[in-house]
Design a protein around this motif. Sequence first.
Motif, short mmCIF file in Angstrom:
data_model
loop_
_atom_site.label_atom_id
_atom_site.label_comp_id
_atom_site.label_asym_id
_atom_site.label_seq_id
_atom_site.Cartn_x
_atom_site.Cartn_y
_atom_site.Cartn_z
N ASP A 23 0.82 -1.21 0.00
CA ASP A 23 0.00 0.00 0.00
C ASP A 23 0.85 1.26 0.00
O ASP A 23 0.41 2.30 -0.49
N THR A 45 -4.59 -5.44 -2.07
CA THR A 45 -4.43 -5.16 -0.65
C THR A 45 -5.78 -4.76 -0.06
O THR A 45 -6.72 -4.45 -0.79
N GLY A 47 -6.29 -2.05 1.21
CA GLY A 47 -6.46 -0.66 0.80
C GLY A 47 -6.88 -0.50 -0.64
O GLY A 47 -7.10 0.60 -1.12
N LYS A 49 -5.10 -1.58 -3.47
CA LYS A 49 -4.04 -1.54 -4.48
C LYS A 49 -3.87 -2.92 -5.11
O LYS A 49 -3.72 -3.93 -4.43
#
Length: 72
Positions: A23, A45, A47, A49
């Motif tokens: 990330d 991820t 997050g 990504k």
Amino acid sequence: MAIPVEVKSGHSSKLKSLHLFMDECPHNIAVRVWSQPFSIDDAVTQGGKKFRLINLPFYYAGQLEEILKQHV
């Protein structure tokens, strides 16, 4: 460029620290050294990504530089 390398013995690991690193880094490639066969996975991820995870058997660890040249 720093490429994260995580060493795991099994397939069921969550790779939390690797995902956190991904990330924050500017590229989209990571490596897991493990006891399973060679493969490349598309991963995401927590997050959001997207990155490529190269799954490298322990016995290929000495070939990591060459494999990265081929797949980066």
